[in-house]
Motif scaffolding. Structure first.
Motif, PDB file in Angstrom:
ATOM      1  N   LYS A 135       0.825  -1.198   0.000  1.00 14.35           N
ATOM      2  CA  LYS A 135       0.000   0.000   0.000  1.00 14.35           C
ATOM      3  C   LYS A 135       0.868   1.260   0.000  1.00 14.35           C
ATOM      4  O   LYS A 135       0.659   2.174  -0.798  1.00 14.35           O
ATOM      5  N   ARG A 167      -3.164   3.137   8.602  1.00 12.94           N
ATOM      6  CA  ARG A 167      -3.494   1.983   7.755  1.00 12.94           C
ATOM      7  C   ARG A 167      -2.352   0.988   7.727  1.00 12.94           C
ATOM      8  O   ARG A 167      -1.213   1.350   7.448  1.00 12.94           O
ATOM      9  N   THR A 199      -8.144  -0.461   9.094  1.00 11.26           N
ATOM     10  CA  THR A 199      -7.760   0.945   9.118  1.00 11.26           C
ATOM     11  C   THR A 199      -8.584   1.749  10.118  1.00 11.26           C
ATOM     12  O   THR A 199      -9.777   1.514  10.285  1.00 11.26           O
ATOM     13  N   LEU A 240      -9.826   5.516  10.777  1.00 15.12           N
ATOM     14  CA  LEU A 240      -9.957   6.828  10.129  1.00 15.12           C
ATOM     15  C   LEU A 240     -10.208   7.901  11.183  1.00 15.12           C
ATOM     16  O   LEU A 240     -10.628   7.602  12.302  1.00 15.12           O
ATOM     17  N   CYS A 283      -1.977   8.795   6.781  1.00 16.31           N
ATOM     18  CA  CYS A 283      -2.414   9.522   5.592  1.00 16.31           C
ATOM     19  C   CYS A 283      -3.424  10.590   6.004  1.00 16.31           C
ATOM     20  O   CYS A 283      -4.378  10.292   6.725  1.00 16.31           O
ATOM     21  N   SER A 284      -3.193  11.836   5.549  1.00 14.18           N
ATOM     22  CA  SER A 284      -4.128  12.891   5.953  1.00 14.18           C
ATOM     23  C   SER A 284      -5.514  12.584   5.397  1.00 14.18           C
ATOM     24  O   SER A 284      -5.655  12.062   4.296  1.00 14.18           O
ATOM     25  N   MET A 285      -6.528  12.898   6.204  1.00  7.62           N
ATOM     26  CA  MET A 285      -7.897  12.517   5.851  1.00  7.62           C
ATOM     27  C   MET A 285      -8.490  13.403   4.764  1.00  7.62           C
ATOM     28  O   MET A 285      -8.276  14.603   4.733  1.00  7.62           O
ATOM     29  N   VAL A 286      -9.233  12.732   3.886  1.00 11.48           N
ATOM     30  CA  VAL A 286     -10.143  13.449   3.001  1.00 11.48           C
ATOM     31  C   VAL A 286     -11.521  12.874   3.285  1.00 11.48           C
ATOM     32  O   VAL A 286     -11.630  11.738   3.741  1.00 11.48           O
ATOM     33  N   GLU A 344      -8.953   2.690  -4.971  1.00 13.39           N
ATOM     34  CA  GLU A 344      -9.922   3.243  -4.037  1.00 13.39           C
ATOM     35  C   GLU A 344      -9.814   4.762  -4.140  1.00 13.39           C
ATOM     36  O   GLU A 344      -8.709   5.289  -4.202  1.00 13.39           O
ATOM     37  N   THR A 386     -11.851   8.772  -3.165  1.00 10.19           N
ATOM     38  CA  THR A 386     -12.866   9.509  -2.427  1.00 10.19           C
ATOM     39  C   THR A 386     -13.047  10.869  -3.090  1.00 10.19           C
ATOM     40  O   THR A 386     -12.085  11.433  -3.618  1.00 10.19           O
ATOM     41  N   LEU A 399      -6.797   7.036  -3.030  1.00 10.06           N
ATOM     42  CA  LEU A 399      -6.409   6.505  -1.718  1.00 10.06           C
ATOM     43  C   LEU A 399      -5.668   5.187  -1.774  1.00 10.06           C
ATOM     44  O   LEU A 399      -5.077   4.743  -0.797  1.00 10.06           O
ATOM     45  N   GLN A 400      -5.732   4.500  -2.897  1.00 12.10           N
ATOM     46  CA  GLN A 400      -5.004   3.237  -2.995  1.00 12.10           C
ATOM     47  C   GLN A 400      -5.007   2.763  -4.438  1.00 12.10           C
ATOM     48  O   GLN A 400      -5.956   3.023  -5.179  1.00 12.10           O
TER      49      GLN A 400
HETATM   50  P1  ADP Z   1      -7.749  -1.897   3.311  1.00 14.01           P
HETATM   51  O1  ADP Z   1      -6.359  -2.373   3.360  1.00 14.01           O
HETATM   52  O2  ADP Z   1      -8.694  -2.751   4.075  1.00 14.01           O
HETATM   53  O3  ADP Z   1      -8.206  -1.582   1.926  1.00 14.01           O
HETATM   54  P2  ADP Z   1      -7.426   0.932   3.698  1.00 14.01           P
HETATM   55  O4  ADP Z   1      -6.254   1.392   4.462  1.00 14.01           O
HETATM   56  O5  ADP Z   1      -7.315   1.048   2.238  1.00 14.01           O
HETATM   57  O6  ADP Z   1      -7.769  -0.537   4.146  1.00 14.01           O
HETATM   58  O7  ADP Z   1      -8.624   1.779   4.265  1.00 14.01           O
HETATM   59  C1  ADP Z   1      -9.935   1.382   4.473  1.00 14.01           C
HETATM   60  C2  ADP Z   1     -10.876   2.384   3.838  1.00 14.01           C
HETATM   61  O8  ADP Z   1     -10.639   3.688   4.319  1.00 14.01           O
HETATM   62  C3  ADP Z   1     -10.732   2.456   2.358  1.00 14.01           C
HETATM   63  O9  ADP Z   1     -11.992   2.640   1.764  1.00 14.01           O
HETATM   64  C4  ADP Z   1      -9.868   3.667   2.161  1.00 14.01           C
HETATM   65  O10 ADP Z   1     -10.084   4.238   0.895  1.00 14.01           O
HETATM   66  C5  ADP Z   1     -10.351   4.575   3.284  1.00 14.01           C
HETATM   67  N1  ADP Z   1      -9.320   5.508   3.705  1.00 14.01           N
HETATM   68  C6  ADP Z   1      -8.083   5.196   4.155  1.00 14.01           C
HETATM   69  N2  ADP Z   1      -7.377   6.314   4.432  1.00 14.01           N
HETATM   70  C7  ADP Z   1      -8.170   7.346   4.154  1.00 14.01           C
HETATM   71  C8  ADP Z   1      -8.009   8.775   4.228  1.00 14.01           C
HETATM   72  N3  ADP Z   1      -6.872   9.299   4.615  1.00 14.01           N
HETATM   73  N4  ADP Z   1      -9.043   9.539   3.865  1.00 14.01           N
HETATM   74  C9  ADP Z   1     -10.199   8.998   3.467  1.00 14.01           C
HETATM   75  N5  ADP Z   1     -10.431   7.685   3.381  1.00 14.01           N
HETATM   76  C10 ADP Z   1      -9.414   6.856   3.713  1.00 14.01           C
END
Ligand code: ADP
Ligand code: MG
Ligand code: MG
Length: 906
Positions: free
Chosen positions: A27, A96, A109, A111, A243-246, A326, A328, A337-338
Motif C-alpha cells: 500500500k 493503515r 484501518t 480513520l 495519511c491525511s484525511m479526506v 480506491e 474519495t 487513496l489506494q
Molecule cells: P484496506 O487495506 O482494508 O483496503 P485501507 O487502508 O485502504 O484498508 O482503508 C480502508 C478504507 O478507508 C478504504 O476505503 C480507504 O479508501 C479509506 N481511507 C483510508 N485512508 C483514508 C483517508 N486518509 N481519507 C479517506 N479515506 C481513507
C-alpha cells in the motif's frame, strides 16, 4: 536484530516508489508511486516494515521512531496548515496497515484520528457542517474501540441500530447531528466499560496506540494461519501508513468508491466499480446502503468522473496491467487513496496478457510472466456448470480452502470403511471428515474427492490429496461434521450419509446435490476439438493459444510425455509432446500375461524359462509396434522392467489362505504350493531397495534380452514399413557403471542380431536412469556406458531423503510442513538444495565425459512449474511428464527461457 545507526524508519509519500514493497509494504509503495506520478493523493508518510521488525523482535519500537514520526508529522502539519487534533481546525489522519502481501487478519484501518471532544467542534465550524463532524467522531471511536482497544464491534453496531430504530429511520445518513452527538456519548461509555479505560482525548496518543496496534496485528492467529497456508515468510513485518484525511461524508457532493481499470473477469475495457455518495471508507463495500455503478458517477459529478477516467488510463499505462483503486470525492475534489495490480481469475490472466500485448503495453516475453502453469492447470480441469442452478438443483452449502483442484461429485460418507465398501460396489463417494489422518488413507484412495471442515493447505487431507491428484476442499469451517451420527449440518441444512454432494477443489465451493460437470474448453482446444483460429472461437481459448505459441517459440527445453500405450501417446502428441520420456513396461507383464510371468519366475530349467520368455516376446513386440507407430518420427524412451517381481505374484496372505484351505481338504494344488514358496522367497522387508530395476536384469537370465529383442524387432518392423521409429532403451536403478556395461553388452548383441536378420540399421540408443545417489555421484563414470541420462527424481528424492513416499506422505508430512521443515513437499517440487545439487553435479560430470550426452527428467517433477524452471537452469534437454501436464510444462519452459533472457520490459 541489530539497529543500524542511521537507519531511516519513516518515509514521506514523496520519498518512496513502487519497488520498495519490502520496506514500505504494498500500500505504502503504491501510494508513493501515485504521489510521484502527480496524482491527487492526500499527503502522508509510511513507517517501514523494518520498524515493525524491531518492535516484534524486542517488544519495543526502535528508539528513534518517536522522533522521526514527530518530524514527519510536523512537516505534514506545515504542509496542511493545521496541527493534528488542533482544537479549532484539526488535522485528521488515517492509520493503515500495509504489508508486502495483502493478507487477512491484519489490523483494519482507523480513520479520523485526531478528533476529540474539543476538536470535533472545530471540525464542525471549519466544515460548516455539524452533522459531518459528529459522524466522523462516532466513526473514530467505533473503529478505534474495535481495532485498537479490542472492544467487541457488535456493541457499537447494536447501539447504532438502536439509535436508528429510536428515530424510526433505516440508514445512517438519516441521523442528524444531535443523534450522532448522543451516539458518541454512548460509544464512549462502551469503550470505558469494555476496555477499562477512557477513549484517549490526546491526538498523538491516539496515533501512537494505533501504530502499535498495527505492529501487533502482524501476529494475530488469522494472519499467522494465512501466512503459513500461503507460504509467506513470517518475518516480513508490516508497514504503517499515516495519511491525511479526506472526507467523502461531507454531503451529497462527496462520496467514496472502488474501481478496476478494466473488467477483472474478462479483461475487457470499460467502467467497472461502485460508488456511494456521502460515505466514508469501507461503507462502499460494507453494504450499509446501496451503491451505484461507477458509470453513474458521470451524471453525479462529471468533472470528477472525467478526471478519474484519465487517472485510470494513466495508471494502466504506467503499471502496464490491470489495477484496482480506491478513491474519495470531497466536495467535488477527487482523491486517490489506494491502487495495486488487481487480482484476477486464471482465465482473465490469459486474456489480459494478450490484450496488453495488442495495446502495445507489454511484449510477448512479458506476457509470459503475467500467467503461470498453475493458472493453466486450473483452466484444464473439468468445471462445474454453475448456471445449472434453479429449483431442485444443487445448492451452495459453503466454502472452504481450495486445496487440490478438480470437480468431484459423489455420495457423502463420513468414514473410510464406508468409503471403501461403497466404492467397491461401484458407488462414487466423497469422504467427509473433520480432518483426516493416516487411518483414512484407504478411504481417500476410494473417494472421488475429500472434504474436511478443519485444517489448511498443509493439512493431512490437502497434502495427501495433492499427492494423489485427488480433488480436495479443506477447512470448510461452516460445516459441522458429526462422524458418529454420520451427517453434517450447515446452517439449517442436514446432509446425511448417502446424500449427493459436489465439491470444487479450484474454488473451494461445496454444494448439496449433483452439479453437472462440463469439459474445459482449454482441454477441448488442446485435444484439437476446438480451433483457436475459428471465427466463433472462445476468447479464452484464443488467448491460451497465443500464449502457448509465445512459450513454444522461446523455450529451450523440449517436453516429452510419460506414456505406456498408443492411446496415451496419441493424446500426448496432441497436447504437444515431442516424444516419450518414459514408457514403463510393467503393464506388459500384467493381465493375461501374469500367468506367463509366474511360469518365468517358477522356471526350474533354462528350457522352461526360455519357453515363458518366448511366449511373452511377440506380445510385447506388438505393444511396441503400436507405440512406435503412434510416435512416428519422435523419440520414445522405453524403460526395461523396474518393479520387484512379487508385484506380479499373488498376494502373500491370499495365497497362504488358499493353500491352507486346500491342504485342510487334502487337495493341495502343486502349482499353488510352488507359487507360495516363490512368494515367500521373493518377499522383501523393503522392496523399494530390493531386487528391482537393473538388478532383475542381471539376476533373471534372459529377461532384459527378451525386452530388448521385442523393442528391436518392433523398430525393425516399423522401419521396413517405411516408418521412422526412434527408440531409446533405458535401464532403471543403476548404481554403478558395471551394471550398465553388462546389460549394454547383452543388448548390443541382441540388437546386432535383429539388425542382421531384418536388414535394418536401427540406431537404437542405450542410456540409464539416474535415480540413486551413487549413480549421481559417479555420473562421470556412468556416462562412459550411457548415451543418455534420465533423472528419476521420484526415486532420487526418496533415496536422497531416505523417505519412503507412500509411508511418509500420509504419516508425518503434515507435521513437517507445519513445523516449516519444508514449505512444500519435495515430491511436489524439486528440493533444489539437496536433490537438485546432485542433479546439477551429475549433469556437469556426465557432460564432461560425453559432451553430446542427452539429458532429461522423467519424475513427476517434470510437470511441476517450479521444478521446470530448475531443469531449465541446469541445462537439461527435456522434461517428461504425464500427458495432461504437458501444456503446463511447455508454458513454464517458455517462461523460464523468457525470464532468463531478462525480458522484463519494465
Ligand atoms: P484496506 O487495506 O482494508 O483496503 P485501507 O487502508 O485502504 O484498508 O482503508 C480502508 C478504507 O478507508 C478504504 O476505503 C480507504 O479508501 C479509506 N481511507 C483510508 N485512508 C483514508 C483517508 N486518509 N481519507 C479517506 N479515506 C481513507
Ligand atoms: Mg484499501
Ligand atoms: Mg524409479
Amino acid at each position: 536484530m541489530s539497529e543500524n545507526k542511521d537507519q531511516k524508519f519513516v518515509y514521506d509519500f514523496t520519498e518512496g516508489n513502487r519497488d520498495l514493497k519490502d520496506l514500505l509494504g504494498g500500500k505504502g509503495a503504491n501510494l508513493a508511486e501515485m504521489t510521484n506520478l502527480g496524482l491527487p493523493v492526500p499527503p502522508g508518510f509510511t513507517i517501514t516494515t523494518e520498524a515493525c521488525k524491531v518492535y516484534l523482535d524486542s517488544g519495543e519500537a526502535p528508539a528513534d521512531l518517536r522522533e522521526e514520526v514527530s518530524a514527519h508529522l510536523a512537516a505534514l502539519e506545515a504542509k496542511m496548515g493545521k496541527k493534528l487534533g488542533q482544537s479549532d481546525d484539526p488535522l485528521l489522519v488515517s492509520v493503515r496497515s500495509g504489508a508486502k502481501f495483502s493478507m487477512p487478519g491484519m489490523m483494519d484501518t482507523v480513520l479520523n484520528i485526531g478528533l476529540s471532544d474539543e476538536s470535533v467542534a472545530g471540525l464542525a465550524t471549519q466544515a460548516g457542517n455539524e452533522r459531518f463532524a459528529w459522524d466522523s467522531y462516532r466513526r473514530l471511536i467505533q473503529m478505534f474501540g474495535k481495532t485498537v482497544l479490542d472492544v467487541d464491534g457488535e456493541l457499537f453496531e447494536e447501539a447504532l441500530d438502536e439509535a436508528k430504530a429510536a428515530k424510526k429511520v433505516t440508514v445512517d445518513t438519516d441521523l442528524d447531528a444531535a443523534d450522532l452527538k448522543k451516539l458518541v456519548t454512548r460509544f464512549k461509555k462502551i469503550v470505558a466499560k469494555q476496555a477499562g479505560r477512557e477513549f484517549p482525548q490526546d491526538a498523538r496518543e491516539q496515533l501512537d496506540l494505533a501504530v502499535e496496534a498495527v505492529f501487533n496485528s502482524w501476529n494475530t492467529d488469522r494472519a499467522k494461519l494465512y501466512r503459513r497456508q500461503e507460504r509467506i515468510p513470517s518475518d516480513l513485518g508490516t508497514a504503517v501508513n499515516i495519511c491525511s484525511m479526506v472526507f467523502g461524508n461531507l454531503g451529497p457532493d462527496s462520496g467514496t468508491g472502488v474501481a478496476f481499470t478494466r473488467d477483472p473477469a474478462t479483461g475487457h475495457a470499460g467502467v467497472y466499480g461502485d460508488y456511494l455518495q456521502n460515505a466514508q471508507g469501507e461503507d462502499v463495500v460494507a453494504g450499509i446502503r446501496n451503491t451505484v455503478p461507477l458509470a453513474d458517477l458521470e451524471t453525479i459529478d462529471k468533472v470528477s468522473y472525467d478526471q478519474l477516467m484519465t487517472i485510470m488510463t494513466t495508471l494502466e499505462n504506467h503499471y502496464k496491467d490491470l489495477c484496482d483503486i480506491e478513491f474519495t470525492i470531497e466536495r467535488g475534489q477527487l482523491w486517490m487513496l489506494q491502487t495495486r495490480v488487481g487480482k484476477r481469475t486464471a482465465g482473465a490472466a490469459f486474456r489480459i496478457a494478450t490484450q496488453l500485448v495488442d495495446q502495445g503495453l507489454i511484449d510477448e516475453a512479458e506476457a509470459l510472466q503475467r500467467v503461470n502453469g498453475a493458472q493453466l492447470a486450473q483452466l484444464m480441469f473439468p468445471r462445474f456448470d454453475e448456471s445449472a442452478g434453479g429449483k431442485g438443483g444443487p445448492t451452495l452449502l459453503g466454502r472452504g480452502i481450495a486445496a487440490s483442484p478438480g470437480a468431484a461429485v459423489g455420495k457423502a460418507v463420513f468414514d473410510s470403511y464406508t468409503a471403501v465398501k461403497w466404492s467397491r460396489s461401484g458407488e462414487k463417494v466423497i469422504l467427509i471428515r473433520r480432518e483426516t489422518n493416516p487411518d483414512d488413507l484407504d478411504g481417500m484412495i476410494a473417494s472421488e474427492g475429500i472434504l474436511t471442515s478443519r485444517g489448511g493447505k498443509t493439512s493431512h487431507a490437502a497434502v495427501v490429496a495433492r499427492g494423489m491428484g485427488k480433488t480436495c476442499v479443506c477447512g470448510a469451517e461452516d460445516l459441522e461434521v458429526d462422524t458418529k451420527r454420520r451427517r453434517m449440518t450447515v446452517g439449517g441444512t442436514v446432509v446425511e450419509e448417502g446424500d449427493v454432494v459436489s465439491i470444487d477443489g479450484s474454488t473451494g465451493k461445496v454444494y448439496l446435490g449433483e452439479v453437472p460437470v462440463v469439459p474445459s474448453p482449454v482441454v477441448e482446444y488442446f485435444e484439437g476439438r476446438m480451433h483457436a483460429g475459428a471465427d466463433d472461437a472462445d476468447e479464452l481459448v484464443a488467448a491460451v493459444h497465443r500464449i502457448m505459441a509465445y512459450a513454444d517459440r522461446v523455450r529451450r527445453l523440449r517436453v516429452r510425455a510419460n506414456a505406456d500405450n498408443a492411446e496415451d501417446a496419441l493424446r500426448a502428441r496432441r497436447f504437444g509432446a515431442q516424444g516419450i520420456g518414459l514408457c514403463r513396461t510393467e503393464h506388459m507383464f500384467l493381465g493375461e500375461r501374469r500367468e506367463l510371468v509366474e511360469r518365468l519366475i517358477l522356471a526350474d530349467t533354462d528350457d522352461e524359462r526360455e519357453e515363458a520368455l518366448s511366449a511373452l516376446l511377440p506380445l510385447q513386440k506388438k505393444d511396441f509396434v503400436e507405440l512406435f507407430e503412434a510416435m512416428d518420427g519422435l523419440p520414445v524412451t522405453v524403460r526395461l522392467l523396474d518393479p520387484p517381481l512379487h508385484e506380479f505374484l499373488p498376494d502373500i496372505t491370499e495365497l497362504s489362505v488358499r493353500v491352507a484351505l486346500a491342504e485342510s481338504r487334502k487337495d493341495a494344488n502343486e502349482n499353488d504350493l510352488r507359487l507360495l514358496q516363490a512368494v515367500h522367497k521373493l518377499h522383501e522387508q523393503n522392496p523399494m531397495l530390493g531386487l528391482r530395476g537393473v538388478r532383475l536384469g542381471l539376476v533373471i537370465p534372459g529377461l532384459f534380452k527378451m525386452q530388448v529383442r521385442a523393442i528391436a524387432e518392433a523398430a525393425a518392423e516399423r522401419k521396413n514399413a517405411k516408418g521412422d521409429p526412434r527408440a531409446e532403451i533405458m535401464v532403471p536403478l543403476v548404481g554403478t557403471v558395471q551394471e550398465l556395461e553388462i546389460v549394454r553388452d547383452e543388448a548390443d548383441t541382441v540388437i546386432a542380431e535383429v539388425e542382421a536378420a531384418t536388414g535394418t540399421d536401427l540406431k537404437l540408443t542405450i542410456g540409464t536412469m539416474i535415480e540413486l545417489p551413487r549413480a549421481a555421484l559417479t555420473a562421470g563414470q556412468i556416462a562412459e556406458a550411457a548415451q543418455f541420462f534420465s533423472f528419476g527424481t521420484n526415486d532420487l528424492t526418496q533415496t536422497v531423503w531416505g523417505f519412503s513416499r507412500d509411508d511418509v506422505e500420509a504419516s508425518f508430512f503434515t507435521a513437517y510442513l507445519e513445523k516449516g521443515i519444508f514449505g512444500v513437499s519435495p515430491f511436489e517440487t524439486i528440493d533444489r538444495d539437496g536433490v537438485g545439487t546432485l542433479v546439477r553435479s551429475a549433469v556437469e560430470a556426465g557432460r564432461a565425459t560425453r559432451p553430446d550426452l542427452k539429458l532429461g527428467v522423467c519424475g513427476e517433477h517434470g510437470g511441476d512449474p517450479e521444478s521446470v524452471h530448475f531443469f531449465h537452469e541446469v541445462g537439461l534437454d527435456y522434461v517428461s511428464c504425464s500427458p495432461f501436464r504437458i501444456p503446463v510444462a511447455r508454458l513454464e519452459a517458455g517462461r523460464a527461457a523468457a525470464e532468463s533472457k531478462g525480458s522484463d520490459s519494465r
